[in-house]
Design an enzyme around this catalytic site. Structure first.
Site, short mmCIF file in Angstrom:
data_model
loop_
_atom_site.label_atom_id
_atom_site.label_comp_id
_atom_site.label_asym_id
_atom_site.label_seq_id
_atom_site.Cartn_x
_atom_site.Cartn_y
_atom_site.Cartn_z
N CYS A 77 72.95 -31.28 -10.41
CA CYS A 77 72.75 -32.09 -9.23
C CYS A 77 73.89 -31.89 -8.26
CB CYS A 77 72.69 -33.56 -9.64
SG CYS A 77 74.23 -34.11 -10.41
N LEU A 92 68.35 -33.28 -9.73
CA LEU A 92 67.30 -32.33 -10.06
C LEU A 92 66.69 -32.78 -11.37
CD1 LEU A 92 65.78 -29.66 -9.65
CD2 LEU A 92 67.66 -28.50 -10.83
#
Length: 627
Positions: free
Chosen positions: A11, A59
């Site tokens: 992320c 993500l």
């Protein structure tokens, strides 16, 4: 797959710690998050409490409902945003649960929160993985920033008298209203010489990068920040084991490293170049997971730059589902996207290849393993043998004569000869001191000395080691994190792809650093036997990989992710290149003599090859125009 976990935390992270008693605004954290949305397009989290604001872009690979960040401990007093993977989280979780800690999720990063409660800042020393994180200790009003040992995951920050802000990528920090975006010309000189900007510098005066294997601690009362190195690469060769014993130990360590990186329940793939590193990693994957792997490579329709053939041969041996793509892109069209994502000048042209192979892989899988780090860790670069021969390790009377000669040179009685550090520094294929002196306006010539001083300091830290270990140490602590790993992280996260690098597992590194130099790089004959006159880099790695491949296969010349810049800039892009570099709006004239830039363009393809130098100036001009 080998194992299952509920969530990954690849992320983007960000945050602000106010030092003046104010509260960060939610809109400021959301603005930082928004600039990193590509790193986590599936969700956003924000936490605000007093002087701290934490942001997270996620993500979501598995279990979107679990492992939300920012996350906290049982009492809501310790909060975390993290980026990366913790491969030993199950063992750490079991240990922490025996100590009485209660977990709210199956997320691997939750062990950081409870690990901090148990071990304080030393939690970083217990983590096996790639990570960058920010942890807020509410009762102590204390912020801990940390980055993994080798610098696989990025973390940068901007500090003023009133606040500290951090983010995964430099481009995010630009949204801060008080951000100092002036160019750091010392960093710019290192870029010209190296093609990247090493930590802690960034292209901006107002931003710094947290170095690998470091923590940074700040408190809301404004006390001086504390920067600490928590891990140091150390070569401790064990001469008691034979070559075969070291091959056996390395084989076990490689298998363990790859298996540790395969903990997930989503489809895996592998980057496969046909070289030793990616071929070895993929073979150990195949041994663990069985058939059906997806492998990915890219190439060029130009002789000398295409490695699809060797990669295809490797894939056939392993029985993988192999995917190829040809780099036929217009680099001038792609350049603005590269500049936006890298956030500062970054001239490694193989980023073009990395970008394309990540784009291709993401069409099929969510995560891949790569062979990054093999050249640095196992001594694979072609300049290592040249330097080892030029600077042999001396013992007995020869060492005494060398020391006496060094003393006489220092007092001026003998002519100086280049040291290892000076020879290394002088081998730059980009802008050496003489070229930079011609390029810079005279007011900036003193920046050249700061780059040389920085370089010499890298060798001073390791000058008691043998020549090979010195060279490997410098590469592992400079070129690897600030070029290779930066290139892969930015290109992969721009496409929502997770890349894992098992050759940089620190447990594996602990094994390799005990292998004597003569096994990391050895002289062999054509058949690989000892006592020949052919230098063989990655010798012990190749011996371990002989379980899967023939010696002849492992000794093939590797092309690498090379880009035909020289041909491109001599042909279809030459006119456009000159226009872009000499356009006053490009901004290069602020620092550099346009006549020197024009000379480089006109000489290229005629009397000299300036391809990589011109690419670095082109990237810089594009960065200046965008930022």
């Amino acid at each position: 797959m080998l194992g299952r976990k509920r969530t990954d935390f690849m992320c983007g992270i960000a945050g602000i710690l106010q030092l003046d008693g104010r509260r960060p605004g939610r809109e400021d954290i959301e603005a930082l998050n928004q600039r990193q949305i590509h790193r986590g397009p599936d969700g956003e989290g924000v936490y605000l409490d007093g002087p701290i604001g934490l942001g997270h872009r996620r993500l979501a690979i598995i279990d979107p409902a679990g492992g939300q960040q920012p996350m906290c401990n049982e009492t809501n007093e310790v909060w975390l945003v993290a980026n990366g993977e913790i491969y030993n989280f199950r063992a750490l979780r079991a240990e922490l649960e025996r100590m009485g800690h209660r977990f709210r999720s199956q997320s691997d990063c939750e062990v950081i929160v409870h690990g901090y409660e148990a071990w304080g800042d030393r939690v970083v020393e217990r983590l096996r993985g790639m990570f960058a994180f920010a942890l807020w200790d509410g009762p102590r009003r204390r912020l801990l920033l940390a980055r993994d040992r080798l610098g696989i995951k990025p973390l940068c920050y901007s500090s003023t008298d009133n606040r500290l802000a951090f983010a995964s990528e430099l481009q995010a920090l630009r949204v801060l209203p008080d951000f100092d975006a002036r160019v750091d010309t010392e960093a710019l000189d290192r870029y010209l010489h190296l093609q990247y900007i090493p930590a802690p510098l960034s292209i901006y005066r107002g931003a710094r990068k947290l170095p690998p294997a470091h923590t940074l601690v700040l408190t809301a009362d404004g006390a001086a920040p504390v920067l600490r190195r928590y891990w140091q690469l150390e070569w401790r060769p064990d001469e008691s084991l034979s070559e075969s014993e070291w091959v056996e130990r390395l084989d076990a360590a490689l298998g363990d490293a790859v298996r540790s990186h395969l903990v997930s329940d989503v489809p895996f793939g592998a980057f496969l170049s046909g070289g030793v590193d990616s071929s070895a990693v993929t073979a150990y994957m195949r041994e663990t997971l069985g058939p059906g792997l997806d492998t990915f490579t890219i190439g060029f329709d130009q002789a000398g730059f295409d490695e699809r053939g060797p990669a295809r041969e490797t894939a056939e041996q392993l029985g993988s589902r192999h995917h190829e793509s040809v780099v036929d892109l217009n680099i001038l069209d792609l350049l603005p996207r590269l500049v936006r994502h890298y956030g500062e000048p970054f001239a490694d042209s193989s980023a073009l290849c990395t970008w394309r192979v990540c784009e291709t892989a993401r069409e099929h899988v969510t995560m891949v393993l790569s062979g990054d780090g093999g050249d640095e860790l196992f001594a694979g670069y072609p300049y290592f043998p040249k330097l080892v021969e030029r600077f042999p390790v001396l013992t007995g009377p020869r060492r005494v004569r060398r020391l006496a000669g060094d003393l006489l040179r220092r007092i001026g009685l003998l002519n100086p000869v280049p040291t290892l550090a000076e020879s290394w520094y002088g081998r730059s294929p980009f802008f050496d001191d003489a070229l930079r002196r011609r390029l810079w306006w005279p007011d900036y010539h003193d920046r050249i000395g700061t780059t040389r001083t920085w370089h010499e300091a890298q060798f001073t830290r390791v000058d008691r080691l043998d020549t090979l270990s010195q060279c490997q140490s410098v590469d592992l602590q400079t070129y690897l994190p600030f070029d290779n790993l930066t290139k892969v992280d930015i290109a992969s996260m721009a496409h929502g792809l997770e890349v894992r690098v098992p050759l940089l597992d620190h447990a594996l590194i602990d094994t390799v650093t005990r292998i004597p130099a003569r096994y990391r790089m050895a002289k062999v004959d054509a058949a690989g036997g000892a006592g020949g006159d052919i230098w063989c880099g990655k010798y012990v790695l190749k011996r371990a990989a002989q379980r899967f491949y023939s010696w002849e296969f492992l000794q093939r010349r590797k092309v690498g992710f090379s880009v035909p810049l020289s041909a491109w800039f001599s042909g279809p892009f030459k006119n456009e290149l000159q226009v872009r570099l000499l356009d006053p709006a490009a901004g290069l004239g602020d620092w550099f003599d346009p006549a020197e830039i024009k000379r480089l363009v006109s000489e290229h393809g005629q009397s000299a090859d300036h391809g990589h130098r011109l690419w670095s100036l082109l990237f810089l001009a594009q960065w200046f125009s965008q930022y």
